[in-house]
Write an enzyme that holds these catalytic residues in place. Structure first.
Site, mmCIF file in Angstrom:
data_model
loop_
_atom_site.group_PDB
_atom_site.id
_atom_site.type_symbol
_atom_site.label_atom_id
_atom_site.label_comp_id
_atom_site.label_asym_id
_atom_site.label_seq_id
_atom_site.Cartn_x
_atom_site.Cartn_y
_atom_site.Cartn_z
ATOM 1 C CB ALA A 1 15.609 5.343 8.297
ATOM 2 N N GLY B 1 11.524 4.600 4.911
ATOM 3 C CA GLY B 1 11.392 5.203 5.156
ATOM 4 C C GLY B 1 10.746 6.028 3.853
ATOM 5 C CD GLU C 1 8.357 2.973 6.881
ATOM 6 O OE1 GLU C 1 9.382 3.287 7.556
ATOM 7 O OE2 GLU C 1 8.445 2.280 7.918
HETATM 8 N N1 COA Z 1 20.745 5.025 4.433
HETATM 9 C C1 COA Z 1 22.253 5.426 3.768
HETATM 10 N N2 COA Z 1 22.484 6.063 3.077
HETATM 11 C C2 COA Z 1 22.188 5.585 1.524
HETATM 12 C C3 COA Z 1 21.204 4.888 1.882
HETATM 13 C C4 COA Z 1 20.256 4.841 3.224
HETATM 14 N N3 COA Z 1 18.705 4.412 3.307
HETATM 15 N N4 COA Z 1 20.783 4.471 0.003
HETATM 16 C C5 COA Z 1 21.578 5.094 -0.955
HETATM 17 N N5 COA Z 1 22.695 5.164 0.435
HETATM 18 C C6 COA Z 1 23.408 5.663 0.177
HETATM 19 C C7 COA Z 1 24.788 4.611 -0.387
HETATM 20 O O1 COA Z 1 24.867 4.674 0.705
HETATM 21 C C8 COA Z 1 25.640 5.885 -1.598
HETATM 22 O O2 COA Z 1 26.380 6.464 -0.473
HETATM 23 P P1 COA Z 1 27.872 6.591 -0.418
HETATM 24 O O3 COA Z 1 28.579 6.894 -2.001
HETATM 25 O O4 COA Z 1 28.394 7.196 0.043
HETATM 26 O O5 COA Z 1 28.386 4.777 -0.392
HETATM 27 C C9 COA Z 1 24.479 6.365 -2.004
HETATM 28 O O6 COA Z 1 23.166 6.553 -1.395
HETATM 29 C C10 COA Z 1 24.652 5.532 -3.267
HETATM 30 O O7 COA Z 1 24.026 4.953 -3.417
HETATM 31 P P2 COA Z 1 24.208 3.193 -3.440
HETATM 32 O O8 COA Z 1 23.774 2.226 -3.392
HETATM 33 O O9 COA Z 1 25.855 3.557 -3.954
HETATM 34 O O10 COA Z 1 23.045 3.710 -5.333
HETATM 35 P P3 COA Z 1 22.990 2.194 -6.090
HETATM 36 O O11 COA Z 1 22.095 2.657 -7.503
HETATM 37 O O12 COA Z 1 24.033 1.475 -6.360
HETATM 38 O O13 COA Z 1 21.193 1.173 -5.506
HETATM 39 C C11 COA Z 1 19.767 1.603 -4.046
HETATM 40 C C12 COA Z 1 20.655 2.129 -5.455
HETATM 41 C C13 COA Z 1 18.844 2.051 -3.816
HETATM 42 C C14 COA Z 1 19.503 -0.307 -4.886
HETATM 43 C C15 COA Z 1 20.978 1.506 -2.554
HETATM 44 O O14 COA Z 1 21.393 2.363 -2.301
HETATM 45 C C16 COA Z 1 19.891 0.639 -0.867
HETATM 46 O O15 COA Z 1 19.620 -0.563 -1.216
HETATM 47 N N6 COA Z 1 20.010 1.704 -0.838
HETATM 48 C C17 COA Z 1 19.785 1.434 0.795
HETATM 49 C C18 COA Z 1 17.800 1.057 0.792
HETATM 50 C C19 COA Z 1 16.834 0.616 1.404
HETATM 51 O O16 COA Z 1 17.317 -0.808 2.481
HETATM 52 N N7 COA Z 1 16.302 1.751 2.762
HETATM 53 C C20 COA Z 1 15.658 0.715 3.536
HETATM 54 C C21 COA Z 1 16.079 1.744 5.095
HETATM 55 S S1 COA Z 1 15.846 1.305 6.676
#
Ligand code: COA
Length: 260
Positions: free
Chosen positions: A66, A112, A115
């Site tokens: 999400a 999500g 999910e």
């Molecule tokens: N919601 C909003 N934005 C998200 C996102 C999410 N769930 N997951 C990734 N993004 C965005 C990042 O904020 C970033 O945006 P920006 O460039 O504007 O800052 C972009 O996507 C790229 O993500 P980034 O974190 O830089 O990539 P990464 O390769 O370093 O890491 C993940 C990848 C998937 C490990 C990391 O993005 C992450 O942990 N995301 C959240 C996962 C999460 O907790 N999901 C459950 C939500 S309830």
């Protein structure tokens, strides 16, 4: 119909819906959920479509969850509404769609995202896929069905481990835990999913819809899955597809199902 955050393409009666916010790792904001609702409803209504494929844009993520930035300042009622609306609009909608839905998990499927994949009827993952429910690391819990659908797929113990540790598992573990049906190299993901879709759509659309309803009935609280199976089984005998399927068998020819 055109969408801001989705790409929709049709081939061989298979509709592929691609979540297309690659710069945000295809995170599900409210607009995207609303668009997915519309796209799924349209796919279900379109008689020329037999199977739906769900995937994410790019090679890195299916859906990274999400949209955290969107809900970060939500209140308690807003949080509750987010889960309730999302479950109704998207996750329950996918699970109960009257056509088979295959999730082609092409990278991160987190929160999500996992999910959503779990709501689909079948999951195929690419070798680079990583799956997890990291919500507790954000101070929240899975709200789009994860606490219910993950234990059904992998058992309570492994689900508890994934949910409580917030750790991701790789595609190999996901396969061995029963979370995904198959794992293939990324370049073969969509073609493998498409081949399965084509295999599935050789079968009767009315029977496919009935089978989805019967299987789902076993997971509905208070529902009697076996009784539902009896009812759905019986109803099949009144369909043109049943007549066609049995007649084609006797006549030693391929069935030509119309979904009636
Ligand atoms: N919601 C909003 N934005 C998200 C996102 C999410 N769930 N997951 C990734 N993004 C965005 C990042 O904020 C970033 O945006 P920006 O460039 O504007 O800052 C972009 O996507 C790229 O993500 P980034 O974190 O830089 O990539 P990464 O390769 O370093 O890491 C993940 C990848 C998937 C490990 C990391 O993005 C992450 O942990 N995301 C959240 C996962 C999460 O907790 N999901 C459950 C939500 S309830």
């Amino acid at each position: 119909m055109s969408y801001k955050n989705l790409l929709v393409t049709d081939a061989d009666s298979v509709r592929t819906i691609t979540i297309n916010r690659p710069d945000q790792l295809n995170a599900l904001n409210r607009d995207t959920i609303a668009e997915l609702n519309k796209a799924l409803t349209a796919a279900e209504a379109d008689k020329s479509i037999r199977v739906v494929l769900l995937t994410g844009s790019g090679q890195k993520a299916f859906v990274a969850g999400a949209d955290i930035k969107e809900f970060a300042n939500f209140s308690v009622p807003e949080g509750k509404a987010l889960a309730a609306d999302g479950q109704k609009q998207l996750f329950d909608h996918v699970e109960h769609l009257g056509k088979p839905v295959i999730a082609a998990v092409n990278g991160f499927a987190l929160g999500g995202g996992l999910e959503l994949a779990m709501s689909a009827h079948v999951r195929i993952a690419s070798e680079n896929a990583k799956m997890g429910l990291p919500e507790v690391s954000l101070g929240v819990i899975p709200g789009y069905g994860g606490t219910q659908r993950l234990p059904r797929l992998v058992g309570k113990g492994k689900a508890m481990e994934m949910i409580l540790s917030a750790q991701m598992i790789d595609a190999n573990d996901a396969y061995h835990w029963g979370l995904v049906n198959r794992v293939v190299p990324q370049e073969q993901l969509l073609s493998t999913a498409h081949e399965l879709a084509v295999r599935i759509m050789k079968n009767s659309p009315t029977a496919l819809a009935a089978a989805i309803r019967a299987v789902n009935a076993g997971y509905e609280p208070g529902a009697n899955g076996l009784q539902r199976e009896i009812e759905e089984f019986g109803k099949c005998f009144g369909t043109a597809d049943f007549k066609e399927g049995t007649t084609a068998f006797v006549e030693k020819r391929k069935a030509n199902f119309t979904g009636a």
